[in-house]
Design a protein around this motif. Structure first.
Motif, PDB file in Angstrom:
ATOM      1  N   ARG A   1    -102.200  18.472  42.112  1.00 52.22           N
ATOM      2  CA  ARG A   1    -101.077  17.547  41.944  1.00 52.22           C
ATOM      3  C   ARG A   1    -101.455  16.373  41.034  1.00 52.22           C
ATOM      4  NH1 ARG A   1     -96.883  16.844  45.697  1.00 52.22           N
ATOM      5  NH2 ARG A   1     -96.412  18.771  46.783  1.00 52.22           N
TER       6      ARG A   1
ATOM      7  N   TYR B   1     -99.009  12.765  45.376  1.00 54.44           N
ATOM      8  CA  TYR B   1     -98.751  12.855  46.811  1.00 54.44           C
ATOM      9  C   TYR B   1     -97.300  12.520  47.127  1.00 54.44           C
ATOM     10  CZ  TYR B   1     -99.223  12.019  51.821  1.00 54.44           C
ATOM     11  OH  TYR B   1     -99.070  12.055  53.182  1.00 54.44           O
TER      12      TYR B   1
ATOM     13  N   LEU C   1     -94.645  12.877  45.182  1.00 56.43           N
ATOM     14  CA  LEU C   1     -93.669  13.826  44.630  1.00 56.43           C
ATOM     15  C   LEU C   1     -93.533  15.059  45.510  1.00 56.43           C
ATOM     16  CD1 LEU C   1     -94.609  13.842  40.849  1.00 56.43           C
ATOM     17  CD2 LEU C   1     -92.524  12.936  41.875  1.00 56.43           C
ATOM     18  N   SER C   2     -92.336  15.617  45.531  1.00 62.09           N
ATOM     19  CA  SER C   2     -92.148  16.904  46.211  1.00 62.09           C
ATOM     20  C   SER C   2     -92.832  17.993  45.396  1.00 62.09           C
ATOM     21  CB  SER C   2     -90.645  17.219  46.312  1.00 62.09           C
ATOM     22  OG  SER C   2     -90.130  17.480  45.007  1.00 62.09           O
ATOM     23  N   GLU C   3     -93.032  19.144  46.003  1.00 61.67           N
ATOM     24  CA  GLU C   3     -93.619  20.264  45.271  1.00 61.67           C
ATOM     25  C   GLU C   3     -92.744  20.645  44.086  1.00 61.67           C
ATOM     26  OE1 GLU C   3     -95.959  22.996  43.669  1.00 61.67           O
ATOM     27  OE2 GLU C   3     -96.557  21.577  45.217  1.00 61.67           O
ATOM     28  N   ASP C   4     -91.422  20.591  44.259  1.00 61.76           N
ATOM     29  CA  ASP C   4     -90.515  20.882  43.146  1.00 61.76           C
ATOM     30  C   ASP C   4     -90.717  19.884  42.001  1.00 61.76           C
ATOM     31  OD1 ASP C   4     -89.436  23.044  44.509  1.00 61.76           O
ATOM     32  OD2 ASP C   4     -87.672  21.928  45.202  1.00 61.76           O
ATOM     33  N   GLY C   5     -90.931  18.632  42.332  1.00 62.42           N
ATOM     34  CA  GLY C   5     -91.166  17.608  41.316  1.00 62.42           C
ATOM     35  C   GLY C   5     -92.452  17.851  40.553  1.00 62.42           C
TER      36      GLY C   5
ATOM     37  N   GLU D   1     -93.979  20.723  40.216  1.00 61.87           N
ATOM     38  CA  GLU D   1     -93.792  21.943  39.437  1.00 61.87           C
ATOM     39  C   GLU D   1     -92.962  21.671  38.186  1.00 61.87           C
ATOM     40  OE1 GLU D   1     -93.970  25.791  38.004  1.00 61.87           O
ATOM     41  OE2 GLU D   1     -95.282  24.670  39.340  1.00 61.87           O
TER      42      GLU D   1
END
Length: 134
Positions: A69, A95, A97-101, A103
């Protein structure tokens, strides 16, 4: 040749001592001991007083994800915005950010971060985050 962090070498060798971590992060050994005990309670490290600490499989998995990340975030800021951030800021942004963010940022910079970070403190030669260990 991958770049290596001295503390990470101790982890790969089997342990890192309280003193080594204390020196590296600039806190007292008592603070490190408390942190080791909390991490052990969460099954992220195996800790034995006097012997040191080693990451568990779960701890290694989480450390790799956090390193991925921060690399993605730092690569995005450096390549798209011309702004250089250190690992600490990269970790905080990554940390939050969402996983979508994360990605979405990775796709914008076409960054294969999953291949960048190899093991604790060890980076591929072409990693933009190579100069700062996780």
């Amino acid at each position: 040749m991958p770049h290596r962090d001295p503390l990470a070498r101790r982890l790969r060798a089997g342990f890192a001592s309280t003193g080594a971590v204390s020196d590296r992060v600039g806190v007292t050994p008592a603070t490190v001991t408390e942190a080791f005990e909390r991490l052990a309670a969460d099954a992220l490290v195996d800790y034995e007083k006097g012997a040191g600490v080693v990451l568990t499989d779960r701890g290694t998995q989480i450390a790799r994800e956090l390193a991925r990340r921060q690399c993605v975030v730092r690569a995005f800021f450096a390549t798209e915005l011309g702004v250089e951030y250190g690992a600490g800021d990269g970790y905080r942004f990554g940390y939050a950010l969402s996983e979508d963010g994360v990605e979405a940022l990775r796709r914008l910079v076409d960054f294969p971060a999953e291949q960048c970070w190899q093991s604790p403190g060890e980076y591929a030669d072409d990693c933009p985050c190579e100069s700062t260990a996780p």
